[in-house]
Design an enzyme around this catalytic site. Structure first.
Site, short mmCIF file in Angstrom:
data_model
loop_
_atom_site.label_atom_id
_atom_site.label_comp_id
_atom_site.label_asym_id
_atom_site.label_seq_id
_atom_site.Cartn_x
_atom_site.Cartn_y
_atom_site.Cartn_z
N CYS A 1 -1.67 8.67 2.28
CA CYS A 1 -1.61 8.33 1.57
C CYS A 1 -2.80 8.51 0.59
CB CYS A 1 -0.80 6.90 1.28
SG CYS A 1 -2.36 5.62 1.98
N GLU B 1 0.74 -1.18 0.08
CA GLU B 1 0.03 -0.22 0.11
C GLU B 1 1.05 1.14 0.25
OE1 GLU B 1 -1.31 3.21 1.09
OE2 GLU B 1 -2.19 2.33 2.76
#
Length: 344
Positions: free
Chosen positions: A166, A132
């Site tokens: 993110c 990720e």
């Protein structure tokens, strides 16, 4: 229990029976980031411990006390000794751990560079990896019947954690019909947030963001900012007119700076949204339900949120495509990453 239940397979010739039985694979190595030092660990370790895998956790070097606290939480919760093991390790030591045959998989949340290094090492040793990584999530505004609420959502989507997320909304792609009103109200709110923002994670992070913003301005962009950088504190700002030829156009701006882009049509909005090496999350704001479905289908990302920000949940899979990584966390699809789907 539903996620881990045996899954029957209907045989085409009707002879006999078959099923998939989900079993743990063993020891997993987690490499976790500083920006959500408890939540990121929980979303990786929790589902895998329930499945029966065990965890070696290497946290970011910036948060050793969080790492120790998490170890204490798992111990206090009654997990067997060794089920969750916190380690303070160098990158070189982690490479040795990945190579160890007892480690069966690796999950990393972090930068592209770290993800590439871990995936390379894991690949040499045939280990499953979930990554990720970064994102430059588009926030598409095609129409709204409440601009103030849309601006409020845009602020929340961009400036949570001082913009260090993110899956934060980073590029605001706005239809021409509502562009001027959005930009005026959004910029006003951005400047107002200056007193509410904490510093970035380090002076180096603030310097890196400053270099990206300065480059965009040098390439023709306009910056409206709440002031000057002071050490690790970075003033919130809005960039407009960022050139597609500028490197900053496709980079992730990991901090409190928003890029706003005007588009003339739905198709152009989708094209701009997809014009990025990343593909983590995305946001679509529109009053037209059919348009929302069309745009959601066309966006090249792991997640699309329609008329909502902060809509994550433990049951919803989280992850991306392209340079945002691969694999999923959370929910049924997250718990399926590190299992032996054994055919019987």
């Amino acid at each position: 229990e539903r996620f881990l239940a045996d899954e029957p397979i209907e045989l085409l010739d009707g002879q006999g029976t078959a099923l998939i039985r989900r079993t743990p694979v063993g020891v997993l190595l987690g490499i976790m980031p500083w920006n959500y030092p408890y939540y990121q660990v929980a979303r990786f370790a929790g589902p895998n411990l329930l499945l029966g895998n065990t965890i070696i956790l290497k946290h970011a070097p910036q948060c050793p006390e969080s790492a120790a606290a998490l170890q204490q939480i798992f111990d206090d919760a009654g997990f067997p000794a060794g089920a969750y093991v916190n380690v303070y390790a160098t990158n070189e030591q982690i490479a040795v751990a990945i190579a160890d045959p007892r480690v069966r998989g690796v999950s990393l949340t972090g930068s592209e560079r770290a993800g590439a290094a871990v995936a390379e090492t894991a690949g040499r040793h045939l280990k499953k990896v979930v990554l990720e990584l970064g994102g430059s999530d588009p926030f598409i505004i095609l129409s709204t019947n409440d601009m103030d609420a849309t601006v409020e959502a845009a602020i929340a989507g961009r400036f949570e954690n001082s913009g260090q997320a993110c899956n934060a909304a980073k590029r605001f792609i706005v239809a021409a019909a509502v562009y001027d009103e959005f930009l005026e109200k959004f910029t006003s709110e951005v400047l107002r947030t200056a007193d509410e923002l904490a510093p970035l994670s380090s002076v180096a992070a603030a310097q890196r963001l400053a270099e990206q913003v300065d480059r965009a301005v040098a390439d023709g962009a306009t910056l409206v900012s709440a002031g000057e950088r002071r050490g690790a504190w970075f003033p919130p700002g809005v960039l407009t007119g960022v050139s597609p030829d500028s490197a900053s156009y496709r980079e992730e701006l990991f901090g409190p700076v928003a890029t706003v882009i005007k588009v003339a049509s739905e198709d152009e909005a989708v094209a701009v949204a997809n014009d990025t090496p990343f593909g983590l999350g995305s946001y679509v704001f529109t009053t037209d339900a059919e348009q929302a479905k069309r745009v959601a289908d066309k966006i090249d990302a792991g997640m699309v949120f329609i008329n909502a920000v902060g809509a994550e949940g433990v049951e919803l899979p989280f992850g991306g495509v392209k340079r945002s990584g691969f694999g999923r966390e959370l929910g049924r699809f997250g718990i399926d990453e590190f299992v032996n789907k054994k055919l019987i």
